[in-house]
Design an enzyme around this catalytic site. Sequence first.
Site, short mmCIF file in Angstrom:
data_model
loop_
_atom_site.label_atom_id
_atom_site.label_comp_id
_atom_site.label_asym_id
_atom_site.label_seq_id
_atom_site.Cartn_x
_atom_site.Cartn_y
_atom_site.Cartn_z
N LYS A 59 0.85 -1.20 0.00
CA LYS A 59 0.00 0.00 0.00
C LYS A 59 0.89 1.25 0.00
O LYS A 59 2.11 1.15 0.22
CB LYS A 59 -0.93 -0.02 1.21
N TYR A 287 15.96 31.22 4.54
CA TYR A 287 14.82 31.97 5.11
C TYR A 287 14.95 32.12 6.63
O TYR A 287 15.27 31.16 7.33
CB TYR A 287 13.52 31.23 4.82
C1 LIG Z 1 -3.65 -4.36 8.57
C2 LIG Z 1 -2.18 -4.25 8.34
N1 LIG Z 1 -1.45 -5.37 8.27
C3 LIG Z 1 -0.12 -5.33 8.07
C4 LIG Z 1 0.55 -4.12 7.94
C5 LIG Z 1 2.04 -4.12 7.74
O1 LIG Z 1 2.68 -3.61 8.86
P1 LIG Z 1 4.28 -3.46 8.93
O2 LIG Z 1 4.64 -2.40 7.96
O3 LIG Z 1 4.53 -3.06 10.33
O4 LIG Z 1 4.84 -4.79 8.58
C6 LIG Z 1 -0.17 -2.94 8.02
C7 LIG Z 1 0.53 -1.66 7.93
O5 LIG Z 1 0.17 -0.64 8.38
C8 LIG Z 1 -1.58 -3.01 8.23
O6 LIG Z 1 -2.31 -1.90 8.31
#
Ligand SMILES: Cc1ncc(COP(=O)(O)O)c(C=O)c1O
Length: 394
Positions: A59, A287
């Site tokens: 994601k 700045y």
């Molecule tokens: C539901 C869920 N699972 C797994 C993960 C992965 O987490 P990590 O980046 O700590 O491995 C996330 C990340 O935010 C998440 O929201």
Amino acid sequence: MLDGEQLSHIVSQACRHYQFSKAIRQRAWVEIDHQALAANIRALKDILAPQTALMAVVKADAYGHGAVKVAETVLKAGASWLAIATLGEGVELREAGITAPILVLGATNTTEEIEAIAHWDLQPTLCNLSQVAIFNETLARLGKILPVHLKIDTGMSRLGTRWEEALPFVAAVHQAPHLNIASIYSHFATADDPDPTTMDQQHQRFQSAIAKLEQQGIPIPKRHISNSAATLHSRNLHYDLVRLGLSIYGVYPAPHLSPKVRLKPVLQVKARITQLKTLPPDTGVSYGHRFITATDTKTAVVGIGYADGVPRRLSNNLKVLVNGAFAPQIGAITMDQLMLDVSHLPDVQVGDVVTLIGTDHDQQLTVDQWANQLGTISWEILCGFKHRLPRINL
Ligand SMILES: Cc1ncc(COP(=O)(O)O)c(C=O)c1O
């Protein structure tokens, strides 16, 4: 045979490509090391319980690393699932030709969203009873049966039905003819805390919810609860799948978990020096003149700023690497540029590469260092590098 027009088109495309590929290393850029990414997947797979599959969390444009290319590499290296947060992220992967199963971690509630999920062959998360009717009705209209993943809230208090109320929710999905339960899952709130008390409590709640479902004869094909930190913490938490984000990108979720596996950072941030200048003593820099030179000071202007994702709050507090040597950043970080004190580096030239995150000779600068300085987390730093920094896939 190519005619003259086709040939000149190919030549002009090649020239444009050449100019662009030169240009992308000109001002500032992000380098993504796909060998390191693949090595991280293999190292993480080595520590998983034998029955456990690896779901790569891609994601937020793969935590800033570029979702499509990352997805291709991790699937080749042994990940078998992908997870994204938004439908747009899923569509991007499908349009790029990725066919692996994709879990949508975020909530979806409308008929338009459900139609898109079905069209793009994505697998949604269902969080509560009120979604069951709209999902089932929409899918009935489309004449489809969809695999769905049911989220149980065991203590994160974000998405999901609370563990004590899991049975009526899961039973309703089980009875819905157009929904096929693919997994039951939960998410830890404190897996990176060295004290595992809260994580253990969440795990017990997950186990008790699953036991109740099993007593009712509801089949549960897969269960999963672990992010990177929980996966590194204990094999007892691996179940059928682990959802790994941060660790695949070579960053540890907490220092105490670093002995568990050897990971290599995947992302580096670099920029070039665009001007050198020596300022006399008592000269204000940038700045607000938040830095005043004490003596003659040789400064370098670097073509990267807060609009690229270098937090302005690091002004006067950032150190970078130039030709293997550390140099302090001075004055306020501006939108597109920042300044260094390079008085101690006699050989520095316009065009030299400055490393903000990454390795230069034997020295390293990490996202963890920025996160600690800023009182935030590495996840936020990685996601902060903007799209105007071209991603160069090594
Ligand atoms: C539901 C869920 N699972 C797994 C993960 C992965 O987490 P990590 O980046 O700590 O491995 C996330 C990340 O935010 C998440 O929201």
